[in-house]
Design a protein around this motif. Structure first.
Motif, PDB file in Angstrom:
ATOM      1  N   ARG A  85       9.627 -34.301 -30.619  1.00 55.00           N
ATOM      2  CA  ARG A  85       8.925 -35.609 -31.143  1.00 55.00           C
ATOM      3  C   ARG A  85       8.303 -36.318 -30.439  1.00 55.00           C
ATOM      4  NH1 ARG A  85      13.568 -38.521 -35.284  1.00 55.00           N
ATOM      5  NH2 ARG A  85      13.674 -36.750 -36.520  1.00 55.00           N
TER       6      ARG A  85
ATOM      7  N   ASP B 193       3.831 -40.807 -33.986  1.00 52.23           N
ATOM      8  CA  ASP B 193       4.685 -41.873 -33.398  1.00 52.23           C
ATOM      9  C   ASP B 193       5.833 -41.573 -32.663  1.00 52.23           C
ATOM     10  OD1 ASP B 193       6.051 -44.286 -33.126  1.00 52.23           O
ATOM     11  OD2 ASP B 193       6.855 -44.551 -35.164  1.00 52.23           O
TER      12      ASP B 193
ATOM     13  N   ARG C  37       9.582 -42.217 -32.436  1.00 54.88           N
ATOM     14  CA  ARG C  37      10.517 -41.599 -33.519  1.00 54.88           C
ATOM     15  C   ARG C  37      11.572 -40.510 -32.549  1.00 54.88           C
ATOM     16  NH1 ARG C  37       8.164 -37.515 -37.388  1.00 54.88           N
ATOM     17  NH2 ARG C  37      10.173 -37.692 -37.931  1.00 54.88           N
TER      18      ARG C  37
END
Length: 336
Positions: A295, A301, A304
């Motif tokens: 992530r 983003d 996250r």
């Protein structure tokens, strides 16, 4: 050296405030688990094995849980604090837990020393303690080293250079490594070396992640991108720590239980059963760490990545508790 991150609070950044009640319930559940696992885990692991446990195994496991947790919190805070200053030197730091953690470790080490002073029995009165006898035995000397080391670490945490606490904390890790491998054991120094690397890497991994997450929470509105950068920097170091933990863990297991007997002893001994419970937890931690890393590198983003990282630190806490239980159980017989 990675470039430092400029601090700027985005005007439209949403402020997410976690529910106070939800956090309180989570803390209560985690504290209860941290107490119940060491208290009742040894009894469950020993059930049906025919092995004899030392008196007060549950209490000893609980004290070792506190000792390991204190080591993780203070060592990890120093380690991750260095990473945070590399990423954003001007950013505010979260409140230091290292001002309190070593005192908890001191109390736990003192309790363990009292057990050694009473002949490895749970003392029922002050008269049962032979304090002077601690200086005449190897286990007693190592117990005193841990007591004094945590005391010095607590004093270092109150100075202008809290990083100096790394030296007494290293003494705790060395004492634990030597305690786990008495001289009568075959190639005891090799075993102590493996344990030293294992304990050190684990303390930096667990405590470092805890402090990184606390720091990202403190930076959530002022510098969210700096928080993501800090987690990414930590993740690169954590990959090396995980490799060291895995390698030393496998080697230590094969020293305790040779490959020809390991499958039998994993289910027929308390040590093996506890180790068997620990392995899937470590696998879960590794998967969560991988998800967080993906992530960080792929998600639009990057914040996250905090969700799997938070789950990772919770599971790591359980791993620390199970590891403490492991140290309180009788060692498996080395079949050959």
């Amino acid at each position: 050296m990675p470039p430092t991150t400029e601090l700027s609070a985005p005007a439209d950044a949403p402020v997410r405030r976690p529910s106070g009640a939800g956090r309180a319930v989570a803390v209560v559940v985690l504290v209860a688990a941290a107490a119940l696992i060491p208290m009742f885990g040894p009894r469950a692991a020993l059930d049906g094995t025919g092995e004899a446990a030392a008196p007060g195994t549950g209490g000893i496991a609980l004290l070792r849980t506190v000792l390991f947790a204190a080591l993780c919190v203070q060592a990890g805070e120093i380690f991750a604090g260095l990473l945070a200053r590399r990423v954003a030197p001007a950013a505010p730091s979260p409140r230091r837990w290292s001002a309190y953690a070593p005192w908890a470790g001191f109390v736990a080490a003192l309790g363990l020393a009292s057990v050694v002073a009473s002949g490895n029995l749970v003392p029922d009165s002050l008269a049962a303690l032979d304090i002077g006898g601690l200086y005449g035995t190897r286990d007693g000397t190592l117990a005193l080293v841990e007591v004094n080391a945590f005391l010095v670490a607590a004093l270092c945490a109150r100075t202008r250079r809290p990083g100096t606490a790394l030296l007494p904390l290293a003494a705790v890790a060395v004492a634990e490594a030597l305690r786990a491998h008495p001289p009568a054991e075959d190639s005891a120094l090799v075993g102590s070396g493996l344990t030293l690397v294992h304990v050190t890497a684990a303390a930096l991994w667990v405590g470092g992640l805890l402090y990184v997450l606390r720091t990202t929470h403190a930076w959530r509105t002022l510098a969210p991108e700096a928080g993501a950068a800090l987690l990414g920097l930590y993740a690169r170091v954590a990959a090396v720590l995980l490799a060291a933990i895995t390698a030393t863990g496998v080697c230590s297991t094969l020293r305790r239980m040779p490959s020809s007997t390991v499958l039998d002893q994993l289910t027929s001994t308390a040590y093996g059963r506890t180790l068997l419970a620990k392995v899937p937890l470590v696998v879960v931690v590794a998967v969560l760490a991988l998800v967080a890393r993906l992530r960080l590198s792929r998600a639009r983003d990057r914040t996250r990545a905090y969700v799997p990282a938070r789950a990772e630190v919770v599971v790591l806490g359980i791993v620390v508790v199970v590891s403490a239980v492991l140290t309180a159980l009788p060692l498996p017989i080395r079949w050959s």
